[in-house]
Design a protein around this motif. Sequence first.
Motif, PDB file in Angstrom:
ATOM      1  N   LEU A 108       0.710  -1.096  -0.109  1.00 29.11           N
ATOM      2  CA  LEU A 108      -0.220  -0.099   0.084  1.00 29.11           C
ATOM      3  C   LEU A 108       1.010   1.138   0.053  1.00 29.11           C
ATOM      4  O   LEU A 108       0.373   2.305  -1.033  1.00 29.11           O
ATOM      5  CB  LEU A 108      -0.933  -0.017   1.103  1.00 29.11           C
ATOM      6  CG  LEU A 108      -2.035  -1.145   1.412  1.00 29.11           C
ATOM      7  CD1 LEU A 108      -2.948  -0.845   2.351  1.00 29.11           C
ATOM      8  CD2 LEU A 108      -2.968  -1.005  -0.098  1.00 29.11           C
ATOM      9  N   PRO A 109       1.806   1.278   0.898  1.00 30.34           N
ATOM     10  CA  PRO A 109       2.585   2.713   0.924  1.00 30.34           C
ATOM     11  C   PRO A 109       3.129   3.346  -0.341  1.00 30.34           C
ATOM     12  O   PRO A 109       3.049   4.453  -0.822  1.00 30.34           O
ATOM     13  CB  PRO A 109       3.940   2.520   1.734  1.00 30.34           C
ATOM     14  CG  PRO A 109       3.284   1.059   2.592  1.00 30.34           C
ATOM     15  CD  PRO A 109       2.418   0.436   1.914  1.00 30.34           C
ATOM     16  N   ALA A 110       3.437   2.355  -1.417  1.00 23.90           N
ATOM     17  CA  ALA A 110       4.041   2.643  -2.746  1.00 23.90           C
ATOM     18  C   ALA A 110       2.959   3.018  -3.718  1.00 23.90           C
ATOM     19  O   ALA A 110       3.253   3.486  -4.741  1.00 23.90           O
ATOM     20  CB  ALA A 110       4.993   1.511  -3.036  1.00 23.90           C
ATOM     21  N   MET A 111       1.711   2.409  -3.561  1.00 28.27           N
ATOM     22  CA  MET A 111       0.676   2.617  -4.320  1.00 28.27           C
ATOM     23  C   MET A 111       0.101   3.939  -4.543  1.00 28.27           C
ATOM     24  O   MET A 111       0.186   4.748  -3.492  1.00 28.27           O
ATOM     25  CB  MET A 111      -0.291   1.732  -3.975  1.00 28.27           C
ATOM     26  CG  MET A 111      -0.077   0.247  -4.129  1.00 28.27           C
ATOM     27  SD  MET A 111      -1.376  -1.095  -3.746  1.00 28.27           S
ATOM     28  CE  MET A 111      -2.596  -0.389  -5.128  1.00 28.27           C
ATOM     29  N   SER A 112      -0.449   4.538  -5.582  1.00 26.75           N
ATOM     30  CA  SER A 112      -0.779   5.950  -5.739  1.00 26.75           C
ATOM     31  C   SER A 112      -2.009   6.021  -5.252  1.00 26.75           C
ATOM     32  O   SER A 112      -2.869   4.964  -5.053  1.00 26.75           O
ATOM     33  CB  SER A 112      -0.799   6.219  -7.229  1.00 26.75           C
ATOM     34  OG  SER A 112      -1.758   5.636  -8.001  1.00 26.75           O
ATOM     35  N   ILE A 113      -2.413   7.290  -4.868  1.00 27.69           N
ATOM     36  CA  ILE A 113      -3.739   7.507  -4.063  1.00 27.69           C
ATOM     37  C   ILE A 113      -4.981   7.353  -5.113  1.00 27.69           C
ATOM     38  O   ILE A 113      -5.975   6.707  -4.861  1.00 27.69           O
ATOM     39  CB  ILE A 113      -3.911   8.920  -3.403  1.00 27.69           C
ATOM     40  CG1 ILE A 113      -3.498   9.970  -4.397  1.00 27.69           C
ATOM     41  CG2 ILE A 113      -2.718   8.857  -2.196  1.00 27.69           C
ATOM     42  CD1 ILE A 113      -3.867  11.446  -3.923  1.00 27.69           C
ATOM     43  N   GLU A 114      -4.615   7.332  -6.440  1.00 27.65           N
ATOM     44  CA  GLU A 114      -5.444   7.266  -7.569  1.00 27.65           C
ATOM     45  C   GLU A 114      -5.835   5.831  -7.544  1.00 27.65           C
ATOM     46  O   GLU A 114      -7.123   5.391  -7.872  1.00 27.65           O
ATOM     47  CB  GLU A 114      -5.107   7.995  -8.745  1.00 27.65           C
ATOM     48  CG  GLU A 114      -6.155   7.758  -9.898  1.00 27.65           C
ATOM     49  CD  GLU A 114      -5.438   8.554 -10.995  1.00 27.65           C
ATOM     50  OE1 GLU A 114      -6.477   9.290 -11.918  1.00 27.65           O
ATOM     51  OE2 GLU A 114      -4.346   8.468 -11.430  1.00 27.65           O
ATOM     52  N   ALA A 115      -4.840   4.975  -7.555  1.00 25.22           N
ATOM     53  CA  ALA A 115      -4.995   3.490  -7.647  1.00 25.22           C
ATOM     54  C   ALA A 115      -5.867   2.915  -6.420  1.00 25.22           C
ATOM     55  O   ALA A 115      -6.653   1.990  -6.685  1.00 25.22           O
ATOM     56  CB  ALA A 115      -3.705   2.771  -8.037  1.00 25.22           C
ATOM     57  N   LEU A 116      -5.502   3.558  -5.454  1.00 21.81           N
ATOM     58  CA  LEU A 116      -6.112   3.132  -4.073  1.00 21.81           C
ATOM     59  C   LEU A 116      -7.547   3.749  -4.115  1.00 21.81           C
ATOM     60  O   LEU A 116      -8.099   3.148  -2.936  1.00 21.81           O
ATOM     61  CB  LEU A 116      -5.312   3.476  -2.899  1.00 21.81           C
ATOM     62  CG  LEU A 116      -4.090   2.708  -2.793  1.00 21.81           C
ATOM     63  CD1 LEU A 116      -3.332   3.394  -1.525  1.00 21.81           C
ATOM     64  CD2 LEU A 116      -4.474   1.260  -2.520  1.00 21.81           C
ATOM     65  N   SER A 171      -2.195  21.753   1.970  1.00 16.88           N
ATOM     66  CA  SER A 171      -1.101  21.078   1.403  1.00 16.88           C
ATOM     67  C   SER A 171      -1.632  20.327   0.243  1.00 16.88           C
ATOM     68  O   SER A 171      -2.848  20.382  -0.097  1.00 16.88           O
ATOM     69  CB  SER A 171      -0.626  20.060   2.383  1.00 16.88           C
ATOM     70  OG  SER A 171      -1.618  19.397   3.060  1.00 16.88           O
ATOM     71  N   PHE A 172      -0.706  20.150  -0.713  1.00 21.44           N
ATOM     72  CA  PHE A 172      -1.206  19.541  -2.019  1.00 21.44           C
ATOM     73  C   PHE A 172      -0.273  18.097  -2.486  1.00 21.44           C
ATOM     74  O   PHE A 172       0.709  17.884  -1.806  1.00 21.44           O
ATOM     75  CB  PHE A 172      -0.769  20.393  -2.894  1.00 21.44           C
ATOM     76  CG  PHE A 172      -1.218  21.910  -3.008  1.00 21.44           C
ATOM     77  CD1 PHE A 172      -2.410  22.252  -3.401  1.00 21.44           C
ATOM     78  CD2 PHE A 172      -0.654  22.713  -2.316  1.00 21.44           C
ATOM     79  CE1 PHE A 172      -3.163  23.339  -3.254  1.00 21.44           C
ATOM     80  CE2 PHE A 172      -0.992  23.909  -1.890  1.00 21.44           C
ATOM     81  CZ  PHE A 172      -2.499  24.361  -2.446  1.00 21.44           C
ATOM     82  N   CYS A 173      -1.056  17.409  -3.392  1.00 17.33           N
ATOM     83  CA  CYS A 173      -0.298  16.212  -3.733  1.00 17.33           C
ATOM     84  C   CYS A 173      -0.921  16.175  -5.258  1.00 17.33           C
ATOM     85  O   CYS A 173      -1.838  16.575  -5.499  1.00 17.33           O
ATOM     86  CB  CYS A 173      -0.649  15.256  -3.048  1.00 17.33           C
ATOM     87  SG  CYS A 173      -2.490  14.513  -2.952  1.00 17.33           S
ATOM     88  N   SER A 174      -0.527  15.281  -5.979  1.00 16.78           N
ATOM     89  CA  SER A 174      -0.963  14.914  -7.371  1.00 16.78           C
ATOM     90  C   SER A 174      -1.697  13.358  -7.117  1.00 16.78           C
ATOM     91  O   SER A 174      -1.442  12.850  -6.415  1.00 16.78           O
ATOM     92  CB  SER A 174       0.202  14.883  -8.330  1.00 16.78           C
ATOM     93  OG  SER A 174       0.947  13.865  -8.108  1.00 16.78           O
ATOM     94  N   PRO A 175      -2.552  13.444  -8.332  1.00 12.58           N
ATOM     95  CA  PRO A 175      -3.380  11.694  -8.373  1.00 12.58           C
ATOM     96  C   PRO A 175      -2.113  10.740  -8.250  1.00 12.58           C
ATOM     97  O   PRO A 175      -2.278   9.498  -7.658  1.00 12.58           O
ATOM     98  CB  PRO A 175      -4.013  11.905  -9.580  1.00 12.58           C
ATOM     99  CG  PRO A 175      -4.216  12.939  -9.945  1.00 12.58           C
ATOM    100  CD  PRO A 175      -2.995  13.909  -9.450  1.00 12.58           C
ATOM    101  N   TRP A 211      -5.115  18.338  -0.397  1.00 13.46           N
ATOM    102  CA  TRP A 211      -5.646  18.756  -1.581  1.00 13.46           C
ATOM    103  C   TRP A 211      -4.971  17.932  -2.802  1.00 13.46           C
ATOM    104  O   TRP A 211      -3.865  17.635  -2.723  1.00 13.46           O
ATOM    105  CB  TRP A 211      -5.584  20.195  -2.158  1.00 13.46           C
ATOM    106  CG  TRP A 211      -6.664  20.894  -1.073  1.00 13.46           C
ATOM    107  CD1 TRP A 211      -6.191  21.684   0.134  1.00 13.46           C
ATOM    108  CD2 TRP A 211      -7.890  20.965  -0.895  1.00 13.46           C
ATOM    109  NE1 TRP A 211      -6.915  22.163   0.711  1.00 13.46           N
ATOM    110  CE2 TRP A 211      -8.332  21.891   0.178  1.00 13.46           C
ATOM    111  CE3 TRP A 211      -9.016  20.468  -1.602  1.00 13.46           C
ATOM    112  CZ2 TRP A 211      -9.597  22.136   0.739  1.00 13.46           C
ATOM    113  CZ3 TRP A 211     -10.384  20.577  -1.374  1.00 13.46           C
ATOM    114  CH2 TRP A 211     -10.507  21.599  -0.324  1.00 13.46           C
ATOM    115  N   VAL A 212      -5.995  17.502  -3.937  1.00 14.96           N
ATOM    116  CA  VAL A 212      -5.320  16.805  -4.821  1.00 14.96           C
ATOM    117  C   VAL A 212      -5.433  17.796  -6.253  1.00 14.96           C
ATOM    118  O   VAL A 212      -6.395  18.384  -6.605  1.00 14.96           O
ATOM    119  CB  VAL A 212      -5.864  15.347  -5.290  1.00 14.96           C
ATOM    120  CG1 VAL A 212      -5.398  14.654  -6.414  1.00 14.96           C
ATOM    121  CG2 VAL A 212      -5.860  14.832  -3.948  1.00 14.96           C
TER     122      VAL A 212
END
Length: 281
Positions: A41-49, A228-232, A252-253
């Motif tokens: 899980l830690p290495a998976m993207s937030i979009e994939a999850l 704070s921001f992140c990308s998909p 925020w994404v």
Amino acid sequence: MASVNLSILLPKDHGGQEYCWLTVEDVLRFLLGSIGVFSPLPAMSIEALGLIGFDVQMIEVEQAACSALEAIKLACQDSSAVAVVDSTKASPGAIRFVGDISCSALQTCNELASLALLTLSAEDFLAFLEDCRKPPQVLVDMIHSRVCEILGLIKGKSSYIEPLTSKPESTTFLLHKLEMWGESSSSEDDEYGCGSPTGPHDLAHKWHSKHPCSSRKGFSFRNQSGPSFCSPDSSLMAVLLQALAHREHYVWVTREDNLLIGIVNIRDILGVMFNHIMMFI
């Protein structure tokens, strides 16, 4: 100096049991200490999850900030925030992220912020939150002028007149304090908010970082608690660290040019991690 028996001043009302207060931040730090258990899980993207939430509370920059009161209430209940957006500067169907109104930011303000919320646009209110302990004098003058205008209008003529005119004596008192605030905000001795009519209210006094977005009116937003921001494509691990760094329950994404996609709530991340563990029980 005489000693004081704190057990007398603070009696235990829990049947002799002692308790501690655990925060979401404490839980996250504990889980990060055993992050390998949650692989991959830690290495998976937030979009994939599937962690990106698209049901975002938002308000346009030109709207009255008071129109977001209900959205702010819902966001606080959800441990998130209200996004301030500008759809006029983005391509059709896209929304540009300008800033956010969060409970943590409002907690750094004093009671005069209520007048700012009721009289300013969302864009101007962001500039106010940038440093509510010492807002720009132009905003202080704007708030004072608009409150005076509202008090001179007929009760009930506007959706935000009612809260002010229902208790005119309270509003007059706040106006007096606002004048004091305006005088103190022009003093260089008010660097840390000690000139506030009711004293300093920034309990955490968090760092001030320049917001990557800038207002059309020239204000640069510096929300003490983020955003704070992140990308998909950001990994779950990266988002967790981002949330911990900003001490917030959400991230925020966005895509390039600050185009808003959605929001990631730490509660949902904890849910995914919990479900992963339950698979092996």
